[in-house]
Write a protein that holds these residues in place. Structure first.
Motif, mmCIF file in Angstrom:
data_model
loop_
_atom_site.group_PDB
_atom_site.id
_atom_site.type_symbol
_atom_site.label_atom_id
_atom_site.label_comp_id
_atom_site.label_asym_id
_atom_site.label_seq_id
_atom_site.Cartn_x
_atom_site.Cartn_y
_atom_site.Cartn_z
ATOM 1 N N VAL A 1 1.552 -0.934 3.287
ATOM 2 C CA VAL A 1 0.538 -1.894 2.835
ATOM 3 C C VAL A 1 0.114 -1.451 1.432
ATOM 4 N N PRO A 2 0.375 -2.309 0.412
ATOM 5 C CA PRO A 2 0.259 -1.831 -0.972
ATOM 6 C C PRO A 2 -1.152 -1.476 -1.416
ATOM 7 N N ASP A 3 -2.177 -1.988 -0.732
ATOM 8 C CA ASP A 3 -3.524 -1.672 -1.198
ATOM 9 C C ASP A 3 -4.259 -0.724 -0.252
ATOM 10 N N LEU A 4 -3.510 -0.063 0.639
ATOM 11 C CA LEU A 4 -4.107 0.979 1.481
ATOM 12 C C LEU A 4 -3.579 2.339 1.016
ATOM 13 N N PRO A 5 -4.360 3.413 1.240
ATOM 14 C CA PRO A 5 -3.907 4.737 0.775
ATOM 15 C C PRO A 5 -2.481 5.050 1.239
ATOM 16 N N LEU A 6 -1.638 5.379 0.276
ATOM 17 C CA LEU A 6 -0.214 5.581 0.554
ATOM 18 C C LEU A 6 0.017 6.748 1.502
ATOM 19 N N ARG A 7 -0.669 7.869 1.240
ATOM 20 C CA ARG A 7 -0.371 9.077 2.012
ATOM 21 C C ARG A 7 -0.981 9.039 3.404
ATOM 22 N N LYS A 8 -1.741 7.991 3.707
ATOM 23 C CA LYS A 8 -2.194 7.778 5.084
ATOM 24 C C LYS A 8 -1.100 7.072 5.881
#
Lengths: 583, 85
Positions: free
Chosen positions: B29-36
């Motif tokens: 999901v591009p607008d959620l924290p990537l490393r999560k």
């Protein structure tokens, strides 16, 4: 730092007014005296969680913050000793209601959030044995450890459960209950208990179950060269060591703000991230986020950290960021910095002097020792690059330890040998769970054999030289090559695997796997990606290899074992040494 | 011509897929924290930054790591750095 060679060999301590550490333990030293300071008489009840929490909750420290959590978004929340006592009683009572009894093993697998700390301390209170798992573990390390220990209950988050546990739940036959922290906000999942509901309905009468100094308390898994990870069992009496070393090796004082950056999934984060600071009665900062250089500088400054216990990899990452990172920041509160996990090179110690006006104090210990054994103590001058001297109550030797020969103490300074400790300190591990033979192999007479190669100079300072076996230290974590090899070998294309630690400037070592393929398979980038995906999915990012190389064949001993040392020598372009036992 | 935002995004997904091939990049999901959303330890993350330097030509200083939280913010950051240069 190019002028490094000009630096003196010794950092002499000069303390600001009122800062000088008290000189260490009274002579002659006795553990009974340390016990008396904590109100423990020989043979009386000892419970880590009671000493860490309830004792303070009934004192003038009751409303002092025990932990200050800094969430990922920067929000801070505190929990007092009184509140921690209440919540841990509730969780302890909830465990009892679920049928968890003294001696049962409770696993925790989640990030550094308040619930983790409540779960650990609540379980310890009722005499359960707590085994922490690192959140970056994949399903296979989780399955292996829970199965070995016969874990009865697991506390984790909904997110971690879905990704790592749900699919293997059926294989965990000992596991009766799973308690979920609802981090996704998705409500209860089948066959699990909700943390909130459980705590809300539990009684808050004191949950304490009487334990003695010799009752098991903690189970920390660690890696060996061969075989599955070993569960090192520690007892409640280890708390004496946590308490004593917090003061001697970390110079921790009751009014301090303390930041131990280690995750409680590893022994440092348990002994010094949870137990030691609580027993001393300090306020600990817990950063819930992963390493970030800018964030760490702010945390040190904004939280007013007085004592900071961290790891060489993190320090080297801060150094890599360059001095600009620290420009405009000041750390007047920071009084003592210590490091553990892998050898601390002299450059890093000097960087501490330049950046904070404080040296960094290396400490040495292992999962098996349960607490710090050798350290650059606060009162002592530092030889940068040395791990320091044995702490009070610890007697260390350098020994010659060769297969088939009796172990011999080496008395000549600066001679390399294995670091050995005289048994009898309170936090010494008491068993490798279910593996008495491997436990016995760690001892010779009254000496515990650490497996680490060191030398001791004429001043009694110890210097780390290397490991005596093939265990890999990566970013401060001990990784057994066998665990990685086993998982890679499960892949249908793979014939054989040899895993080594490849030296790395930041992490100390990174995991590299050498793989031979079955006859009908040919190396390709697609296959490499497939193997890497398989390893990362099963082992998790922390244990999976960072590099996979396809090779035609692997070197073996006459008895058929893969010679990892030779693989490493080849990787480094070193002389391959005695190859007489080669195939 | 510097890379446009879509090319940067495609390169980023390719970098992630190379270092963490178990990732289903379509699920990010591009607008959620990537490393999560994907499992990258700190060494993986440094390797991502190294790959950004090699393949996109942007050297990200440590002080800017905070701007790389989500896939969207990474793309925006890298595009603006490329535009500056």
């Amino acid at each position: 730092m190019s002028e490094g060679h000009m630096r003196p060999m010794l950092i002499r301590k000069a303390y600001r007014e009122g800062e000088a550490p008290s000189k260490e333990a009274a002579e002659p030293f006795s553990w009974a005296e340390v016990g008396r300071e904590l109100g423990i008489a020989p043979g009386s009840a000892v419970n880590m969680a009671w000493l860490a929490v309830d004792r303070h909750a009934a004192s003038e420290l009751a409303d002092k913050p025990a932990f200050r959590f800094v969430a990922e978004d920067g929000r801070r929340s505190e929990i007092s000793y009184r509140e921690l006592a209440r919540l841990t009683d509730r969780f302890g009572n909830a465990l009892k209601a679920l049928g968890v009894q003294k001696g049962d093993c409770v696993f925790v697998l989640c990030g550094r959030r308040c619930e983790l700390y409540v779960a650990v301390l609540g379980a310890l209170k009722i005499g359960a044995v707590v085994s922490p798992l690192f959140p970056a573990f994949g399903p296979e390390p989780v399955r292996n450890r829970v199965a070995q220990a016969g874990g009865k209950l697991l506390v984790t988050t909904a997110g971690v459960y879905r990704r790592k546990v749900q699919a293997i739940r059926g294989e965990l036959s000992s596991l009766r209950h799973v308690v979920l922290i609802d981090d996704l906000g998705g409500g209860p999942l089948p066959e699990t208990f909700d943390w909130q509901t459980l705590l809300a309905t539990a009684s808050d009468v004191p949950a304490l179950v009487p334990t003695t100094a010799d009752d098991p308390a903690l189970l920390h898994f660690t890696s060996g060269t061969t075989g599955a990870p070993k569960g090192a069992l520690h007892v409640h009496g280890a708390v004496l060591m946590h308490y004593a070393t917090a003061r001697w090796a970390l110079d921790l004082r009751p009014d301090d703000v303390f930041w131990c950056t280690a995750d409680p999934g590893w022994v440092t984060g348990m002994s010094y991230g949870i137990l030691a600071p609580l027993v001393v009665g300090v306020t600990s900062v817990v950063d819930e986020a992963e390493f970030d250089a800018v964030r760490w500088v702010s945390t040190l400054e904004d939280e007013g950290v007085n004592v900071w216990y961290t790891a060489p990899t993190a320090l080297r990452m801060l150094i890599k960021a360059g001095p600009a990172l620290f420009a405009g920041h000041a750390f007047p509160a920071l009084r003592f910095i210590a490091s553990v996990g892998e050898p601390l090179n002299a450059e890093v110690v000097w960087w501490g002097m330049e950046t904070f006006g404080r040296p960094i104090h290396d400490t040495w210990w292992q999962t098996e020792t349960g607490g710090i054994m050798v350290a650059n103590a606060a009162a002592d001058d530092i030889k940068p690059g040395s791990m320091g001297r044995p702490l009070p109550g610890i007697v260390a030797h350098v020994v010659r330890h060769r297969a088939g020969e009796p172990v011999q103490v080496i008395d000549i300074p600066d001679t390399v040998g294995e670091l050995a400790l005289e048994v009898g300190w309170p936090s010494m591990f008491r068993a490798y769970l279910g593996q008495p033979e491997r436990y016995r192999e760690c001892f010779a007479g009254n000496l515990y054999l650490s497996g680490d190669l060191v030398r001791c100079d004429a001043d009694g300072c110890f210097w780390f030289v290397g490991r005596g076996d093939d265990v890999i230290k990566s970013a401060g974590h001990l990784i057994g090559p066998f665990e990685v090899e086993s998982v890679l070998t499960e892949h249908p294309a793979v014939a054989e695997v040899g895993v080594i630690g490849k030296p790395d400037l930041l992490a100390g070592a990174t995991i590299k796997a050498f793989v031979t393929l079955k006859r009908d398979r040919v190396p390709s980038e697609a296959l490499r990606a497939d193997l890497l995906a398989h390893a990362r999915r099963r082992l998790g990012a922390a244990i999976a290899p960072k590099e996979i190389a396809f090779v035609e064949c692997l070197p073996h001993t006459r008895s058929g074992k893969i010679m990892r040392r030779l693989l490493k020598a080849r990787e480094l372009g070193l002389p391959e040494g005695d190859s007489s036992t080669l195939e | 011509m510097p890379l446009d935002q879509e090319q940067i995004r495609a390169t980023m997904l390719n970098i992630i897929k190379t270092l963490a091939p178990e990732t289903d990049t379509g699920n990010i999901v591009p607008d959620l924290p990537l490393r999560k959303q994907i499992e990258l330890d700190s060494m993986d993350w440094l390797n991502v930054l190294e790959a950004i330097r090699e393949r996109i030509g942007v050297d990200v200083p440590e002080t800017d790591y905070g701007k790389l939280g989500t896939l969207d913010s990474i793309v925006t950051y890298l595009a603006s750095r490329l535009a500056e240069s």
